[in-house]
Write a protein that holds these residues in place. Structure first.
Motif, PDB file in Angstrom:
ATOM      1  N   UNK A  62       0.819  -1.208   0.000  1.00  0.00           N
ATOM      2  CA  UNK A  62       0.000   0.000   0.000  1.00  0.00           C
ATOM      3  C   UNK A  62       0.857   1.264   0.000  1.00  0.00           C
ATOM      4  N   UNK A  63       1.905   1.254   0.805  1.00  0.00           N
ATOM      5  CA  UNK A  63       2.768   2.437   0.902  1.00  0.00           C
ATOM      6  C   UNK A  63       3.500   2.744  -0.393  1.00  0.00           C
ATOM      7  N   UNK A  64       3.729   1.727  -1.220  1.00  0.00           N
ATOM      8  CA  UNK A  64       4.441   1.934  -2.491  1.00  0.00           C
ATOM      9  C   UNK A  64       3.483   2.110  -3.662  1.00  0.00           C
ATOM     10  N   UNK A  65       2.196   2.259  -3.371  1.00  0.00           N
ATOM     11  CA  UNK A  65       1.244   2.554  -4.419  1.00  0.00           C
ATOM     12  C   UNK A  65       0.639   1.365  -5.121  1.00  0.00           C
ATOM     13  N   UNK A  66       0.889   0.161  -4.623  1.00  0.00           N
ATOM     14  CA  UNK A  66       0.282  -1.007  -5.216  1.00  0.00           C
ATOM     15  C   UNK A  66      -1.138  -1.187  -4.668  1.00  0.00           C
ATOM     16  N   UNK A  67      -1.944  -1.961  -5.347  1.00  0.00           N
ATOM     17  CA  UNK A  67      -3.312  -2.222  -4.916  1.00  0.00           C
ATOM     18  C   UNK A  67      -3.357  -3.561  -4.200  1.00  0.00           C
ATOM     19  N   UNK A  68      -3.637  -3.531  -2.909  1.00  0.00           N
ATOM     20  CA  UNK A  68      -3.698  -4.753  -2.114  1.00  0.00           C
ATOM     21  C   UNK A  68      -5.067  -5.399  -2.318  1.00  0.00           C
ATOM     22  N   UNK A  69      -5.074  -6.625  -2.834  1.00  0.00           N
ATOM     23  CA  UNK A  69      -6.346  -7.294  -3.130  1.00  0.00           C
ATOM     24  C   UNK A  69      -6.746  -8.322  -2.077  1.00  0.00           C
ATOM     25  N   UNK A  70      -5.801  -8.821  -1.298  1.00  0.00           N
ATOM     26  CA  UNK A  70      -6.189  -9.764  -0.268  1.00  0.00           C
ATOM     27  C   UNK A  70      -5.014 -10.462   0.392  1.00  0.00           C
ATOM     28  N   UNK A  71      -5.273 -10.983   1.597  1.00  0.00           N
ATOM     29  CA  UNK A  71      -4.271 -11.726   2.368  1.00  0.00           C
ATOM     30  C   UNK A  71      -4.911 -13.024   2.831  1.00  0.00           C
ATOM     31  N   UNK A  72      -4.171 -14.103   2.715  1.00  0.00           N
ATOM     32  CA  UNK A  72      -4.653 -15.408   3.175  1.00  0.00           C
ATOM     33  C   UNK A  72      -3.637 -15.988   4.159  1.00  0.00           C
ATOM     34  N   UNK A  73      -4.137 -16.531   5.264  1.00  0.00           N
ATOM     35  CA  UNK A  73      -3.309 -17.209   6.254  1.00  0.00           C
ATOM     36  C   UNK A  73      -3.761 -18.651   6.331  1.00  0.00           C
ATOM     37  N   UNK A  74      -2.815 -19.586   6.330  1.00  0.00           N
ATOM     38  CA  UNK A  74      -3.153 -21.001   6.278  1.00  0.00           C
ATOM     39  C   UNK A  74      -2.752 -21.715   7.567  1.00  0.00           C
ATOM     40  N   UNK A  75      -3.383 -22.853   7.817  1.00  0.00           N
ATOM     41  CA  UNK A  75      -3.164 -23.582   9.063  1.00  0.00           C
ATOM     42  C   UNK A  75      -1.764 -24.176   9.166  1.00  0.00           C
ATOM     43  N   UNK A 136      -8.626  -7.092   5.055  1.00  0.00           N
ATOM     44  CA  UNK A 136      -8.049  -7.629   3.828  1.00  0.00           C
ATOM     45  C   UNK A 136      -7.919  -9.156   3.832  1.00  0.00           C
ATOM     46  N   UNK A 137      -8.301  -9.816   4.916  1.00  0.00           N
ATOM     47  CA  UNK A 137      -8.211 -11.272   4.985  1.00  0.00           C
ATOM     48  C   UNK A 137      -9.270 -11.895   4.081  1.00  0.00           C
ATOM     49  N   UNK A 138      -8.882 -12.930   3.340  1.00  0.00           N
ATOM     50  CA  UNK A 138      -9.775 -13.522   2.353  1.00  0.00           C
ATOM     51  C   UNK A 138     -10.048 -15.002   2.589  1.00  0.00           C
ATOM     52  N   UNK A 139      -9.751 -15.529   3.770  1.00  0.00           N
ATOM     53  CA  UNK A 139     -10.120 -16.917   4.059  1.00  0.00           C
ATOM     54  C   UNK A 139     -10.501 -17.053   5.529  1.00  0.00           C
ATOM     55  N   UNK A 140     -11.284 -18.089   5.829  1.00  0.00           N
ATOM     56  CA  UNK A 140     -11.866 -18.240   7.162  1.00  0.00           C
ATOM     57  C   UNK A 140     -10.802 -18.449   8.230  1.00  0.00           C
ATOM     58  N   UNK A 141      -9.810 -19.305   7.944  1.00  0.00           N
ATOM     59  CA  UNK A 141      -8.778 -19.560   8.949  1.00  0.00           C
ATOM     60  C   UNK A 141      -8.008 -18.279   9.251  1.00  0.00           C
ATOM     61  N   UNK A 142      -7.694 -17.523   8.219  1.00  0.00           N
ATOM     62  CA  UNK A 142      -6.981 -16.267   8.432  1.00  0.00           C
ATOM     63  C   UNK A 142      -7.786 -15.293   9.261  1.00  0.00           C
ATOM     64  N   UNK A 143      -9.095 -15.190   8.969  1.00  0.00           N
ATOM     65  CA  UNK A 143      -9.957 -14.291   9.736  1.00  0.00           C
ATOM     66  C   UNK A 143     -10.020 -14.716  11.198  1.00  0.00           C
ATOM     67  N   UNK A 144     -10.160 -16.017  11.430  1.00  0.00           N
ATOM     68  CA  UNK A 144     -10.227 -16.522  12.798  1.00  0.00           C
ATOM     69  C   UNK A 144      -8.936 -16.213  13.557  1.00  0.00           C
ATOM     70  N   UNK A 145      -7.801 -16.422  12.911  1.00  0.00           N
ATOM     71  CA  UNK A 145      -6.508 -16.182  13.553  1.00  0.00           C
ATOM     72  C   UNK A 145      -6.340 -14.713  13.931  1.00  0.00           C
ATOM     73  N   UNK A 146      -6.690 -13.831  13.017  1.00  0.00           N
ATOM     74  CA  UNK A 146      -6.536 -12.401  13.283  1.00  0.00           C
ATOM     75  C   UNK A 146      -7.531 -11.935  14.341  1.00  0.00           C
ATOM     76  N   UNK A 147      -8.761 -12.450  14.293  1.00  0.00           N
ATOM     77  CA  UNK A 147      -9.767 -12.074  15.293  1.00  0.00           C
ATOM     78  C   UNK A 147      -9.335 -12.506  16.696  1.00  0.00           C
ATOM     79  N   UNK A 148      -8.839 -13.733  16.819  1.00  0.00           N
ATOM     80  CA  UNK A 148      -8.393 -14.211  18.125  1.00  0.00           C
ATOM     81  C   UNK A 148      -7.208 -13.390  18.642  1.00  0.00           C
ATOM     82  N   UNK A 149      -6.278 -13.094  17.740  1.00  0.00           N
ATOM     83  CA  UNK A 149      -5.112 -12.295  18.147  1.00  0.00           C
ATOM     84  C   UNK A 149      -5.533 -10.886  18.533  1.00  0.00           C
TER      85      UNK A 149
END
Length: 237
Positions: A62-75, A136-149
């Protein structure tokens, strides 16, 4: 919220809090080592490092002007950050290099805040970053991990007493500093076995025509220097 309440919250946010006793700092160091060194616990705690790793990619994109479309975190503690923009150039290089360097640099920044007594500010900034990442999280596991943290930070920030907040903040920063060192060594071991052919170091090598080993050396240098510098700040209580 009236003006006096807002003013009180602001004063608490930007104000300083007393440093914890040295034994608390040492105890949180031991606790961080206990979840970073043993392989079994590291397989779980590494998820938090992955959050910082992928968050670093996303923030720099984002800081370098790119378009962030999503982040995925896996188990399996891997992750993927996708951004749109030129597939070459300084923006892409900085984005690719931000992953392995993000956790130790966040730890170093956290150590600087703690060294200046700004425990509350550290907790609130961390919470804000996690909330921004959740969007920006795009998967359930990633959302759960970030929410818990993020939920853990919210509970400690709002419900815990000053001593618990201080211990939690120091434990988090120690974990980022120590946990930021191990991934580069893991990547080095994988590459030595012929694996991780599409790692950040290899992508950077293709982008810059600089050997991947030199990028790996940079990851080591940043993490180890951050640990040394941040550790000195944390222990100077």
């Amino acid at each position: 919220m009236d003006t006096s309440t807002a003013s009180s919250l602001w004063d608490e946010l930007v104000g300083t809090q007393p440093d914890p006793d040295l034994w608390v700092v040492l105890a949180t160091l031991v606790a961080a080592l206990a979840i970073v060194v043993p392989h079994t616990l590291w397989r779980i705690s590494r998820n938090a490092i992955t959050i910082a790793h992928e968050g670093g990619h996303g923030l720099v994109a984002l800081l370098t002007g790119r378009t962030l479309t999503g982040i995925r975190l896996h188990s399996d503690t891997s992750g993927l950050t996708v951004s749109k923009g030129k597939p070459y150039g300084i923006g892409m290089i900085l984005t690719a290099s931000a992953g392995y360097t993000a956790p130790p640099l966040l730890g170093l920044g956290g150590a600087a805040l703690l060294a200046s007594g700004r425990i509350t500010l550290l907790l609130w900034v961390a919470t804000a970053l996690l909330v921004a990442m959740l969007v920006m999280i795009r998967n359930a596991y990633g959302a759960l991990t970030v929410i818990l943290t993020g939920g853990t930070f919210v509970v400690v920030s709002w419900l815990a007493g000053p001593q618990v907040q201080a211990a939690f903040a120091y434990a988090v920063v120690w974990f980022l500093l120590l946990g930021g060192v191990r991934p580069a060594f893991e990547l080095q071991a994988k590459r030595a076995r012929g694996g991780a052919g599409d790692s950040d170091a290899d992508q950077l090598s293709r982008l810059t025509h600089v050997p991947a080993g030199l990028w790996l050396f940079l990851f080591h240098a940043v993490s180890l220097c951050s640990l040394i510098g941040g550790g000195r700040w944390l222990l100077a209580v």
